[in-house]
Structure formats: C-alpha cells, structure tokens
Enzyme design. Structure first.
Site, short mmCIF file in Angstrom:
data_model
loop_
_atom_site.label_atom_id
_atom_site.label_comp_id
_atom_site.label_asym_id
_atom_site.label_seq_id
_atom_site.Cartn_x
_atom_site.Cartn_y
_atom_site.Cartn_z
NE ARG A 178 45.01 31.25 68.98
CZ ARG A 178 44.07 30.80 68.14
NH1 ARG A 178 43.16 31.64 67.69
NH2 ARG A 178 44.04 29.55 67.78
CB THR B 117 43.83 41.08 61.59
OG1 THR B 117 42.64 41.53 60.98
CG2 THR B 117 43.60 39.72 62.20
CD GLU C 193 43.99 38.54 67.20
OE1 GLU C 193 44.10 39.40 66.33
OE2 GLU C 193 44.68 37.52 67.22
CG ASP D 106 51.43 29.31 70.59
OD1 ASP D 106 50.22 29.09 70.43
OD2 ASP D 106 51.98 30.36 70.22
CB SER E 90 49.94 29.29 66.92
OG SER E 90 48.80 29.47 67.69
O1 LIG Z 1 43.53 35.90 60.20
P1 LIG Z 1 44.98 35.52 60.06
O2 LIG Z 1 45.76 36.47 59.24
O3 LIG Z 1 45.12 34.08 59.65
O4 LIG Z 1 45.59 35.64 61.55
C1 LIG Z 1 45.23 34.77 62.57
O5 LIG Z 1 46.36 34.50 63.31
C2 LIG Z 1 46.33 35.17 64.53
C3 LIG Z 1 46.33 34.20 65.64
O6 LIG Z 1 47.52 33.48 65.71
C4 LIG Z 1 45.07 35.96 64.58
O7 LIG Z 1 45.34 37.29 64.39
C5 LIG Z 1 44.24 35.36 63.53
O8 LIG Z 1 43.33 36.25 62.98
MG LIG Z 2 48.88 30.43 69.60
#
Ligand SMILES: O=P(O)(O)O[C@H]1O[C@H](CO)[C@@H](O)[C@H]1O
Ligand SMILES: [Mg+2]
Length: 621
Positions: free
Chosen positions: A333, A405, A429, A330, A163
């Site tokens: 988002r 999350t 999110e 990617d 990502s």
């Molecule tokens: O917060 P961490 O665990 O890094 O996760 C992150 O990665 C995800 C996005 O790719 C989202 O859910 C963001 O909060």
């Molecule tokens: Mg991404």
C-alpha cells in the site's frame, strides 16, 4: 480428560487433546499447557472453539497457541489443505510461490508452508530462500508473490505477512493461479480441505531434511533474484512515462517503508529507472528504513493512522522538502503527504486514488483511436471507496464498476473484465491500496510510488500541486468529501449485536429498510449485503455478492436541509481487525458544505445506530 491433577471440562477436553496430538512446537504446546494448568477455560474456548477463517486479506490473527490463532500448527494445517486443493485443481502443474515479510515467525511459517507443498510433490519457488538458515535475512514485498505467479505460471502462492497490523499479529495471504487473492468458492473449499487435512503429515515438521532433498531434486527453487529483476524491468517498462532528472545534491522527497520491507526494492527501482540515489535525490527516514518486527517508532505501523508519518514529515520539514511518500510494512500500500500553502496535508486513500484515476484517464486520452476502440476503458474501486471516479466515468464517457472490500475482489473483477475484452489498467480502494494491472492484479505500493513520483514531477513542471489537481476535479465533477472512521469493538459478537439492533429498529415497524435517519435525512436507497436486500433492484436482489457471515449496510441519504446535497455511506465489520468501520461520502456544491454534511452524517449514525457508550465501543473520530 485430565492433564496432571487438572480436570478439563468435557466440552474442551477433545479440543485440548487434539491440540497436543498435532502440535509439535514447544512454545505453543507450553502456552496451552499453562492455560490448562491455570484452568483458564474462557481463554481456552477463545483459542480452541473456532478455526481461524479467511477474511478480507486471507488468514490474519495474533500469533499464539490455538486453532483460532496464527501459529506453526495452524499455518501447517492451512498449507496442507491448500496444497491438496491446488493439487486437485492443477494436477499437471503443481507449482507454488512462497514469500514472507520480516515479522516475528514469518520465516518459520514460510518453512512449514514450503514443507507441506514439497511433501505433495509440488515445485516451490521460494522468494526468501536462504542457504544457511539464520545467518541471513531475506524478505520480499507482498506484490512480488502475485507477480511471480504470473511470470512462472504457478498454480498458486502464499505470502506470510500481517501487513500493517500490530506487531504480535501475522497472516497468510493465499493467491490463486490468476495472481489474485482467493474469493468464493475457493475460500470455502480450501477451508473444507484444511478441515480434511488437520493431522500433520509425516514430514510436516522436518523442514530441514525435506529442504536438502528438494534442492537436490530441483523441486525447491531460489527465485528471488530472477523474479526481482523481472519485476524491476516490468515496472520500468510498463509504468514509466516521464523522465525524472536527478537533482544536484538537493533531495526533493522523503520516503519511508515504515520499518517494513519496502526500502530494498524501492531504492533499486528508482535508481535503475532514473538514477535517483538516497541522500542525494531523496531521503529515506533513517529510523524506519530497516525491517524491524518491533516497529519501534510507531504505535501502529499503518500509514493511515494519525501520526504514522510524523517522522517522515519532520525530516522533510528540516530539509525544505514538500513531498513525503510512504509504504506500509509489506509495501503493498502507498500513502503520500504534501506541503501546500505552508501546511502539511496527508492525502487520503480516496484522494490519491482519484489522482491516479485522473492520470490513467489523461494517458488513455493520448492513445490513438484504434487503441481506444480495441481497449474500452473501465476503472474500478471497492464500493466503500469514493464515488468520484464513478462521476468522472459518467462525465468523460468511460465505464466504472465497483466491488466488495479488498483486493481479492478488485483483482478478480479486473481479470474477468479483461476476459470480456475491456481494459482495466487501474483499480483502487480507500485503504490506500492501488493496483496497476500491467504489473500485478493486486495492490502494489512500489508501483504506486513509481507512478506517483512521475505525477509529482509533471505537476511541479506546471507549477501545480496535487491539491490544485483535486480542486480542479471538484469543480468539474462535484465536491465529494469523505468522513471515514471506525469504532473499536470489544469482540466481533458486539458487531453482530449492533447490526441486529439496527435491523430491528425498522423491521419492528414492519419496514424492509428505514425511510429516515435522524431529523435531517431521508433514505433514498438501502442495501444490506448480510441478509441480501437492495431497495432499488428488481426483486430487491443485491448487485454485489451477499455474505451472511459479514455485516455490511450501504445507504444513500438525501438532506432535508438542502435537497441537492446527498450522502452515501457504508458500515461494515472489518475482516482483519476488531473494528466496526464507517465510510461516509457527502456531495454538495462546495468543499466546506460537503465536509460538514459528511460529519453530520457520522454524528447522526453515532446517535441513532451505533450508540458507542451503550455498546462499549470506542472511537477517536
Ligand atoms: O476493512 P478490513 O476488512 O479490515 O480490510 C482491510 O484490509 C485491507 C488492507 O490490507 C483493506 O481491504 C482494508 O479495508
Ligand atoms: Mg500491506
């Protein structure tokens, strides 16, 4: 064990020899050899002690040698374990989808993944199939994998991508047969299956020869063109509600895929749906248009990072354009910036999420009564995201749910609510992730861009901007203001030490949770999802899943200065990066008061809990 003249310490010896026994990649073999030769035992421990684990977004780590990192061997081992697991679960439907992005090694990682599945007799739908390797680059955006799983009724899927992480990272996202990322118990069981299948199978490294045989037997299928066409039609049919007239040679928005894979699919969709053309109706940031694993113009290829949209905004500014749309590399988002009263404002993930929720509610209200009765509306977001849609749901009379999350939770929650007969068209999110479940049960930056463009057009027709819509919503639902930030931690152990100290600070006084925080706040509710405690539920059993391996505390605080003002915050260890994240949302009777309250909460937590200097944390917030 000894390697040449060097004596490897006994606690490392078997790990080092297991590496050499299994790894056939000359680069990563060389890396471990060099670490042994330079007697860098500390680094070898970091690389070889613990296996890379499933976090918020699957496997994600730096690309280098070692079982804790992303490399051909760990990808191969993960794939063997996953293939076995899916074979056990779906013995009569052995089929998977595999795709990858444009990062370094992504193609190689996809190849060993495909090889593992083919060896077990799976049918593999390859979204990045190339006739002659190396002469042509084929990539897909992440949402095409879950979309393809749904279309093909496959038993699972893998997307190779990290990502928006730094360029030296890569990742392995695993999807289940429901087109959602895996959640417990699958992650644990797959991890177990990986451990049981560490030894590379006979043909693990022979992708080229396996490939030829599998094409001949119809087991390896080139799927991109068919699936992309279906995806484009699905987006056009299910998410398009407004005509966008082509502007006469006057571009009205700027788009950037941030050096990632987004532009190919974005261009195709907006052209097919509305006939919009690059350089005519919109501009694509030229320096960031083509996939480039070096991400040369940004320090972090993440639209959330400060400065990431600078090039896009300056292009807009030069061309008298007031909207910027961005995808992460990617393209799962989505971010947006808007020029309002002569100033550029990048909307936060929560603000965009609210605007989509508002759009969802507005369209739902236009459905007839029969539809509404048969499809009770539920909107969901992750518990670290804004609670403004919760308030909206209370005021307007629909349902709201939250999850942990990450879209692995949101997607699965949507699926299970749908099974109960509820209607879950949208979820979000705060990390600029938006799901439109009519297309996929995962976040999708292209679907989000398509919907947002129509919202912009409708606002413009009424002389409104997204800021006006947000202000109207604040007046109706209350002034919700966030202060989200993070600390960079030297290593994940420090996160555990900090949370340990936080818990000690009240447990040492015999309390299950603190009753105050700093001078300003009293604690109203307190939830610790690491140890499994919630102050306001029967028997203190938490509402959301408990995970002792990740740190997470949520609390609601009341201000002693103004008793109507309150704050909800969560702090947690990131599952994808070495960060300690803090999500704060304050609610007051004006935007300014709420913003100031959120910032005071950040300062209080910094002083009372995180103590960055003492703990070696750094932050730009
Ligand atoms: O917060 P961490 O665990 O890094 O996760 C992150 O990665 C995800 C996005 O790719 C989202 O859910 C963001 O909060
Ligand atoms: Mg991404």
């Amino acid at each position: 064990m000894s390697s040449g003249a060097v004596q490897v310490p006994p606690e490392l010896a078997s790990k080092v020899s297991a590496w050499f026994e299994n790894d056939k990649n000359e680069h990563t073999r060389k890396e471990i050899t060099e670490l042994v030769n330079s007697q860098n035992w500390h680094e070898l421990h970091l690389r070889l002690d613990s296996r890379i684990a499933f976090g918020t977004a699957g496997l994600r780590a730096r690309m280098e040698a070692g079982v804790s990192r992303m490399n051909t061997l760990t990808v191969l081992q993960a794939s063997q374990g996953l293939a076995k697991y899916l074979q056990d679960k779906f013995p009569t439907n052995k089929s998977v989808v595999v795709g990858h992005d444009h990062r370094f090694n992504s193609k190689e990682f996809a190849q060993v993944t495909i090889a593992a599945f083919l060896q077990l007799g799976f049918t593999v739908y390859d979204l990045c199939f190339v006739e002659n390797d190396g002469t042509q680059d084929v990539y897909v955006h992440t949402p095409l994998v879950p979309f393809a799983i749904d279309q093909l009724n496959a038993s699972g899927g893998v997307m190779i991508t990290a990502s928006h992480n730094p360029k030296l990272d890569n990742g392995y996202k695993v999807y289940y047969s429901n087109g959602c990322q895996i959640i417990p118990p699958h992650d644990r069981l797959i991890a177990q299956s990986i451990d049981d299948n560490l030894k590379p199978w006979d043909d693990a490294w022979n992708y080229d020869s396996i490939k030829a045989g599998a094409i001949a037997s119809g087991k390896l299928i080139d799927a991109k063109s068919d699936i992309t066409q279906k995806y484009v039609s699905a987006v056009a049919k299910r998410l398009v509600f407004t005509e966008l007239s082509s502007t006469k040679n006057k571009p009205w928005f700027v788009y950037t895929p941030m050096h990632g894979v987004g532009s190919e699919i974005f261009e195709r969709i907006v052209e097919k749906v509305w006939g919009l053309k690059g350089n005519v109706d919109y501009l694509c940031v030229p320096q960031q248009k083509n996939p480039d694993p070096e991400f040369p113009t940004v320090s972090f290829p993440n639209p959330e990072e400060k400065g990431a949209l600078d090039l896009a905004i300056s292009l807009a500014e030069k061309n008298d354009i007031s909207f910027v749309l961005a995808n992460d590399p990617d393209a799962d988002r989505f971010s947006a910036a808007v020029k309002y009263e002569n100033k550029w404002k990048q909307l936060s993930g929560n603000e965009i999420g609210f605007l989509f929720a508002q759009q969802t509610w507005d369209s739902y209200k236009q459905e007839n009564e029969e539809f509404q009765r048969a499809n009770p509306l539920v909107l969901i977001n992750s518990t670290v995201s804004s609670q403004m849609i919760k308030r909206m749901a209370e005021v307007e009379g629909f349902e709201y749910r939250d999850t942990l999350t990450g879209f692995k939770w949101l997607g699965n929650q949507a699926r299970s609510l749908e099974k109960e007969g509820l209607y879950v068209p949208f979820a979000f999110e705060e990390a600029i992730g938006y799901m439109f479940s009519k297309v996929v049960h995962d976040k999708d930056g292209i679907s989000a861009a398509v919907v947002f463009l129509q919202m912009i057009a409708n606002w413009k027709a009424k002389g409104l901007s997204p800021i006006d819509i947000l202000r109207r919503a604040f007046a109706r639902y209350g002034y919700f203001q966030e202060y989200n930030g993070y600390y960079t931690v030297p290593n994940p152990t420090v996160t555990n030490v900090i949370f340990g100290a936080i818990r000690d600070s009240y447990r040492n006084h015999g309390q299950q949770h603190p009753s105050t925080l700093g001078d300003e706040f009293t604690v109203e509710t307190f939830t610790d999802l690491t140890i499994g405690y919630q102050s306001d539920t029967p028997n203190n059993v938490p509402r959301l899943p408990v995970d002792s391996s990740s740190q997470m505390i949520t609390a609601v605080l009341r201000s002693r200065l103004h008793s109507d003002d309150y704050v909800r915050f969560t702090t947690r260890g990131s599952g994808t990066e070495p960060k300690l994240k803090v999500y704060i949302e304050a609610i007051s009777d004006s935007e300014e008061k709420a913003r100031a309250l959120a910032k005071r909460t950040w300062d209080t937590l910094k002083e009372c809990w995180f103590k960055p200097q003492e703990m070696g944390l750094t932050t730009n917030f």
